[in-house]
Design a protein around this motif. Structure first.
Motif, PDB file in Angstrom:
ATOM      1  N   THR A  65      -4.954  -6.325 -20.393  1.00  0.00           N
ATOM      2  CA  THR A  65      -5.557  -5.228 -21.148  1.00  0.00           C
ATOM      3  C   THR A  65      -5.028  -5.322 -22.577  1.00  0.00           C
ATOM      4  O   THR A  65      -3.846  -5.617 -22.792  1.00  0.00           O
ATOM      5  CB  THR A  65      -5.215  -3.859 -20.554  1.00  0.00           C
ATOM      6  N   PRO A  92     -13.841  -3.284 -30.520  1.00  0.00           N
ATOM      7  CA  PRO A  92     -13.366  -2.151 -29.717  1.00  0.00           C
ATOM      8  C   PRO A  92     -11.848  -2.037 -29.839  1.00  0.00           C
ATOM      9  O   PRO A  92     -11.166  -3.022 -30.099  1.00  0.00           O
ATOM     10  CB  PRO A  92     -13.775  -2.542 -28.299  1.00  0.00           C
ATOM     11  N   ARG A  94      -9.800  -0.825 -27.350  1.00  0.00           N
ATOM     12  CA  ARG A  94      -9.169  -1.161 -26.058  1.00  0.00           C
ATOM     13  C   ARG A  94     -10.180  -1.929 -25.215  1.00  0.00           C
ATOM     14  O   ARG A  94     -11.353  -1.550 -25.159  1.00  0.00           O
ATOM     15  CB  ARG A  94      -8.733   0.106 -25.309  1.00  0.00           C
ATOM     16  N   PHE A  95      -9.720  -2.971 -24.580  1.00  0.00           N
ATOM     17  CA  PHE A  95     -10.621  -3.749 -23.732  1.00  0.00           C
ATOM     18  C   PHE A  95      -9.790  -4.598 -22.786  1.00  0.00           C
ATOM     19  O   PHE A  95      -8.559  -4.636 -22.881  1.00  0.00           O
ATOM     20  CB  PHE A  95     -11.556  -4.632 -24.574  1.00  0.00           C
ATOM     21  N   THR A  96     -10.480  -5.249 -21.900  1.00  0.00           N
ATOM     22  CA  THR A  96      -9.845  -6.103 -20.898  1.00  0.00           C
ATOM     23  C   THR A  96     -10.332  -7.531 -21.080  1.00  0.00           C
ATOM     24  O   THR A  96     -11.516  -7.751 -21.322  1.00  0.00           O
ATOM     25  CB  THR A  96     -10.188  -5.605 -19.480  1.00  0.00           C
ATOM     26  N   LEU A  97      -9.416  -8.484 -20.957  1.00  0.00           N
ATOM     27  CA  LEU A  97      -9.771  -9.890 -21.093  1.00  0.00           C
ATOM     28  C   LEU A  97      -9.372 -10.642 -19.833  1.00  0.00           C
ATOM     29  O   LEU A  97      -8.205 -10.639 -19.441  1.00  0.00           O
ATOM     30  CB  LEU A  97      -9.067 -10.520 -22.302  1.00  0.00           C
TER      31      LEU A  97
END
Lengths: 158, 304
Positions: A65, A92, A94-97
């Motif tokens: 995250t 963005p 906040r994001f998820t990779l």
């Protein structure tokens, strides 16, 4: 078959260094990939304009995250510290990779910043698995060590 | 956390298996009502902050124009709301009555276009292969004006050229010359019927073209072509002859072509259809067309 045996006889000490050298080079390359390949070191940003950068998850196995902020950046005595958050649209934030994925991040200032100012792009990587309950935590206390990586890179306001 | 971020990046999928539909007339559809309902329901969520504001680059691939807009990604349905006014300006559409639009809404209004949303790249790519969007049509017409009466913009290579042609009457013609990047060309011609001739042409920019030609049994001729914005002008001067001028002006949906050869063409382009009125050689003709192939504003409607 043994065409040049003298090579092994003449430099046995040099041979002993090769495994250590290769191991150190491999570790250095891995560390550089993990730490330096995630975020570009410098981003140019103009007042009222949009700047783009990319953030990558270099881990081959772990989903991360990512949280991104734009803050004041100070350098004193060789140490880098950050101050208040800058009023900016981070897109963005906040994001998820997943492993190996790349996300484009765009920045736009919402407050005037003097040209020449160097801000800090604070990018925090945390394992996505930290949100899940630890195995066995429903029956007994569980202690976990979570490695969170925070990179502070330069955002130069033009 | 944005739910879309965990999934793989959607790939651009050409919709060749879907036949293009060109009926763009606005009409009521149940899906439109559903879309409006979604937009209305999403408005409170946006106001409460249950959405991510994203800086999305909307690209019109056919014109290479783009605009970065502040879009909204609603949660939990991950609907991307784009500011309708900015998108309409990019696509050349009239000002919309609503504040937001979506990828699905664009596909519904213009079925032939392809719209792809790449969340990892924060890009929305609009492809308009049939040229139904006004912005695409404007660019296409601009390129047509620049290519008419001059070497097209696709001629960019340098080198010599040679051509030979003949027919069953045993007439033949040979062309030989050299072209430098399509900007300067020197050409010689030998025809069994009309003798030899030569020409030199100059196109320093895509908007300007000049040519001079002379020959054994033909008068010296100077011709040119100017294509600037909505104006297209092609004057011609011939030794021992009157000066001729062809011109075209494009104003919105109207194109007017006129020539000193007593040729007039009025073309009115609509959403999916064209109307043409023309007069040539003392005869007036009209043409109404419908479909993705636009009428040429340079040609009088032909009725054999």
């Amino acid at each position: 078959m043994i065409a040049r045996p003298g090579i092994f006889v003449r430099s046995p000490a040099g041979l002993r260094w090769w495994p250590a050298f290769l191991l150190a080079a491999g570790l250095w390359a891995t560390l550089a990939t993990v730490l330096l390949g995630q975020v570009p070191s410098t981003v140019d940003l103009r007042n009222g304009r949009v700047a783009s950068t990319i953030i990558r998850n270099p881990s081959p196995v772990e989903t991360l995250t990512v949280a991104v902020e734009l803050r004041e950046r100070f350098v004193a005595g060789g140490r880098v510290t950050v101050g208040r958050a800058i009023d900016a649209l981070v897109s963005p934030a906040r994001f998820t990779l997943a492993p190996g994925e790349v996300q484009t991040v765009r920045l736009r200032l919402r407050e005037p910043v003097a040209p020449g100012t160097v801000l800090g792009l604070v990018t925090t990587f945390a394992p996505a698995s930290v949100d899940a309950a630890a195995p066995g935590s429903d029956t007994a206390p569980v202690a976990r060590l979570v490695l969170v990586t925070r990179l502070i890179t330069k955002v130069v306001v033009r | 956390m944005t739910p879309w971020s965990a999934g793989p990046t959607p790939r651009y999928r050409p919709r060749a298996d879907r036949p293009p539909r060109v009926n763009l007339a606005p009409r009521f559809r149940p899906r439109a009502a559903v879309l409006v309902t979604v937009l209305l329901l999403s408005a409170p969520a946006v106001a409460r902050g249950q959405a991510d504001t994203l800086l999305v680059d909307v690209i019109l691939a056919t014109t290479s124009q783009h605009v970065v807009v502040e879009a909204v990604l609603t949660t939990p349905d991950s609907t991307l709301l784009l500011p309708a006014r900015d998108v309409a300006a990019l696509l050349g559409l009239d000002a919309p009555p609503t504040a937001w639009t979506t990828v699905a809404e664009l596909r519904r209004r213009f079925p032939p276009i392809e719209v792809a949303w790449y969340p990892r790249e924060l890009r929305v790519v609009v492809d308009d292969p049939l040229g139904v969007l006004p912005a695409t049509r404007r660019l296409t017409e601009q390129r047509q004006r620049q290519a008419r009466g001059a070497p097209g913009p696709t001629v960019t290579r340098s080198g010599p050229f040679l051509a030979f042609a003949g027919d069953e009457r045993q007439h033949h013609v040979t062309d030989v010359g050299y072209s430098w990047r399509g900007r300067v060309a020197v050409q010689g011609r030998y025809a069994s019927a009309s003798g030899s001739a030569w020409a030199v042409s100059l196109a320093p920019t895509p908007t300007v073209f000049l040519a001079y030609s002379d020959g054994e049994r033909r008068p010296a001729t100077v011709s040119g072509r100017l294509a600037v914005g909505p104006l297209w002008l092609a004057p011609t001067w011939q030794e021992r002859g009157p000066v001729g001028v062809d011109g075209l002006v494009a104003l919105g949906r109207v194109r007017l072509f006129a020539s000193t050869r007593d040729v007039f063409v009025l073309t009115i382009t609509g959403r999916g259809g064209d109307l043409q009125l023309g007069r040539s050689a003392g005869r007036t003709s009209a043409r109404v067309s419908w479909g993705p192939l636009p009428a040429s504003p340079f040609s009088v409607p032909f009725v054999p």
